[in-house]
Design an enzyme around this catalytic site. Structure first.
Site, PDB file in Angstrom:
ATOM      1  N   LYS A  76       1.059   4.443   6.963  1.00  0.00           N
ATOM      2  CA  LYS A  76      -0.235   5.393   5.492  1.00  0.00           C
ATOM      3  C   LYS A  76       0.589   7.241   5.487  1.00  0.00           C
ATOM      4  CE  LYS A  76      -2.878   2.704   5.210  1.00  0.00           C
ATOM      5  NZ  LYS A  76      -2.540   1.572   3.719  1.00  0.00           N
TER       6      LYS A  76
ATOM      7  N   SER B 107       0.948  -1.086  -0.225  1.00  0.00           N
ATOM      8  CA  SER B 107      -0.455   0.237   0.072  1.00  0.00           C
ATOM      9  C   SER B 107       0.712   1.375  -0.177  1.00  0.00           C
ATOM     10  CB  SER B 107      -1.782  -0.594   0.562  1.00  0.00           C
ATOM     11  OG  SER B 107       0.159  -0.348   1.910  1.00  0.00           O
TER      12      SER B 107
END
EC number: 3.4.21.89
Length: 179
Positions: free
Chosen positions: A82, A39
């Site tokens: 993230k 990701s």
């Protein structure tokens, strides 16, 4: 005999001080974490080992484009890595073309590899609370992030730290680019 006991006591005391020092550093300063999945590609890759800075956010607020670590609320001992896109009080939206808007203005950034195909929750404007952050993975089309209801907006208290240094693999060791 007395000298031997003193030596044993001294060694035990030394080990306890080292263990206490290690615990203090891991708890309050830095901690190793690993990347699982794709990701955050191309910035971070599956299997990358990072040192997370747990101290910085005690003295300053997270900034746009910081790479943060926070727990996934539905699975114990699972942490997400993230990038912060939206800051407290801002309104975030992703249009059908995959453009990210902050307070109605297009966000100038080059972390995503390709246009966003799924806007998720951000298809409609999301106004962040005074302690909320909107995060995305750099691999925008292969990331479970703030667009997904299972992740949502990240509260300031949930941020464990800032990804600081990649320590593995050795050929990519170094300080991570945030801004």
């Amino acid at each position: 005999m007395k000298k031997a006991m003193k030596e044993v006591f001294s060694t035990i005391l030394y080990i306890l001080v080292v263990l206490l020092g290690t615990w203090l550093i891991i708890t309050f300063v830095g901690q190793r974490t690993s990347v699982s999945g794709s990701s955050m590609e191309p910035t971070l890759h599956n299997g990358d080992q990072l040192i997370m800075d747990k101290l910085t956010y005690h003295f300053s607020d997270p900034e746009r484009f910081d790479i943060i670590v926070f727990p996934f609320q539905y699975e114990e001992n699972t942490y997400y890595v993230k990038r912060i896109i939206g800051l407290p009080g801002e309104t975030v939206q992703i249009d059908p073309a995959g453009n990210i808007y902050i307070n109605g203005e297009i966000l100038q950034e080059d972390y995503g590899l390709e246009p966003i195909l799924f806007a998720g929750l951000a298809a409609e404007p999301i106004t962040l609370g005074e302690d909320e952050y909107f995060v995305l993975g750099d691999n925008r089309n292969n990331s479970s992030d703030s667009r997904d209801a299972s992740v949502g907006n990240i509260h300031r208290d949930d941020i464990i730290g800032k990804a600081w240094v990649r320590i593995w693999p050795l050929n990519r060791i170094g300080v991570l680019k945030h801004q």
